[in-house]
Design an enzyme around this catalytic site. Structure first.
Site, PDB file in Angstrom:
ATOM      1  N   SER A   1       0.794  -1.074   0.131  1.00 16.12           N
ATOM      2  CA  SER A   1      -0.034   0.068  -0.019  1.00 16.12           C
ATOM      3  C   SER A   1       0.773   1.342  -0.042  1.00 16.12           C
ATOM      4  CB  SER A   1      -0.821  -0.152   1.274  1.00 16.12           C
ATOM      5  OG  SER A   1      -1.812   1.021   1.165  1.00 16.12           O
TER       6      SER A   1
ATOM      7  N   HIS B   1      -2.077   7.424  -4.926  1.00 19.11           N
ATOM      8  CA  HIS B   1      -2.243   6.178  -4.137  1.00 19.11           C
ATOM      9  C   HIS B   1      -2.131   4.755  -5.030  1.00 19.11           C
ATOM     10  CE1 HIS B   1      -5.444   3.062  -3.455  1.00 19.11           C
ATOM     11  NE2 HIS B   1      -4.783   2.937  -2.158  1.00 19.11           N
TER      12      HIS B   1
ATOM     13  N   ASN C   1      -2.247   0.312  -4.441  1.00 29.73           N
ATOM     14  CA  ASN C   1      -1.875  -0.968  -3.531  1.00 29.73           C
ATOM     15  C   ASN C   1      -2.420  -2.044  -4.410  1.00 29.73           C
ATOM     16  OD1 ASN C   1      -4.902  -2.145  -2.892  1.00 29.73           O
ATOM     17  ND2 ASN C   1      -5.081   0.146  -2.735  1.00 29.73           N
TER      18      ASN C   1
ATOM     19  N   HIS D   1     -20.466  12.455   0.254  1.00 32.53           N
ATOM     20  CA  HIS D   1     -21.054  13.436   1.077  1.00 32.53           C
ATOM     21  C   HIS D   1     -20.380  15.032   0.484  1.00 32.53           C
ATOM     22  CE1 HIS D   1     -17.009  12.591   3.214  1.00 32.53           C
ATOM     23  NE2 HIS D   1     -17.135  13.974   3.218  1.00 32.53           N
TER      24      HIS D   1
END
Length: 297
Positions: A119, A133, A135, A197
């Site tokens: 990760s 990012h 992983n 959200h």
């Protein structure tokens, strides 16, 4: 019931370790070669290594990993590249979640598991250079095995040509496994890396898969390896292109606000964060992805 796959587990864990070594070497190379532009007068950053461990209720060995973190470098403000191999039995809450999400029967009868993966999250000093990012992982239970992972780009100041390069490189690595893989995994990333959200994506997407098990372990492992191999050629040229760009206070402010979105996603929605904390893995390693500084309006 599935077989133990001990040789396959060994190969997968070794691959994740090798990929980690490649990435750490490449990132330290970026630090050493940044000799002009903002912050080039600093000493180049290097990774600090920390062994991590997973706790078990009965005190037995439950695996662990290696946390590699660089802070305050010339190029990287904070980057972590973690590997882990953990095993044991899933707690009742994790059993229920696994059974519900993956439709795996019998977890309560035999809750053993094994998981290994890498990760990575990188937060850059320069607001013009994108955060990223990545992983990849393998998961095994007596009832099923599967692979998962991917990578996605998270610029606070987007450059269309950077986004295009990132996606094109990933597609080039996936197409040999079948023309349908890239569009499927791209769409999956668009859905997964979304912040409900906020009604927006957290970045410009990438590729993502989970629960990937065709029944052909070799083919699925090869696909997972090429997802990992795509990362450095997709990402390194973007950092090299942007790391010497001058930035303003307004640029830095935009970066800090964007990091707030990243933190919200990882703490509220990310499955890996939830799994790591629920299964007792080292909290510092699980939360390594959080940025060093962020801002909310």
């Amino acid at each position: 019931m599935t077989e133990d796959l001990i040789p396959q587990k060994t190969r997968a864990a070794a691959w994740f370790r090798d990929l980690r070594d490649q990435i750490v070497t490449a990132f330290e190379g970026l630090e050493a070669s940044h000799t002009c532009g903002p912050l080039s007068d600093r000493a180049p950053g290097t990774f600090e290594l920390t062994e991590t461990s997973r706790s078990s209720d009965d005190g037995s060995d439950a695996g662990g990993g290696l946390m590699s973190v660089m802070r305050g470098g010339r190029v990287f403000e904070k980057v972590g590249v973690n590997i882990s191999t953990v095993y044991g039995t899933l707690a009742p809450r994790a059993q229920a979640a696994m059974a519900a999400r993956k439709g795996i029967p019998g977890m309560s009868d035999d809750p053993r598991f094994w998981a290994s993966g890498i990760s990575l999250v990188a937060h850059l000093q320069n607001p013009h250079a994108p955060a990223v990012h990545m992983n990849t992982r393998m998961f095994w239970t007596p009832h099923a095995w599967w692979f998962g992972g991917g990578s996605d780009l998270n610029p606070c100041l987007e450059y269309a040509e950077d986004t295009a390069h990132f996606h094109a490189t990933q597609q080039a690595h996936l197409d040999p496994h079948g023309a349908g893989h890239y569009p499927k995994l791209k769409a999956w990333a668009d859905e997964y890396f979304y912040i409900p959200h906020r009604n927006r994506a957290r970045g410009v997407g990438g590729i993502f898969m989970d629960d990937h098990s065709t029944g052909d372990w070799e083919a699925d492992f090869a696909l997972t390896q090429d997802i990992g191999r795509a990362f450095l050629p997709a990402y390194i040229p973007l950092v090299e292109k942007r790391r010497a760009t001058d930035w303003s206070d307004a640029d830095k402010d935009t970066q800090l606000v964007h990091r707030g979105l990243y933190a919200e996603y990882n703490l509220v929605y990310d499955r890996g964060t939830k799994f790591g904390l629920e299964t007792g893995h080292d909290a510092n390693a699980v939360l390594m992805s959080l940025p060093p500084l962020a801002k909310w309006i």
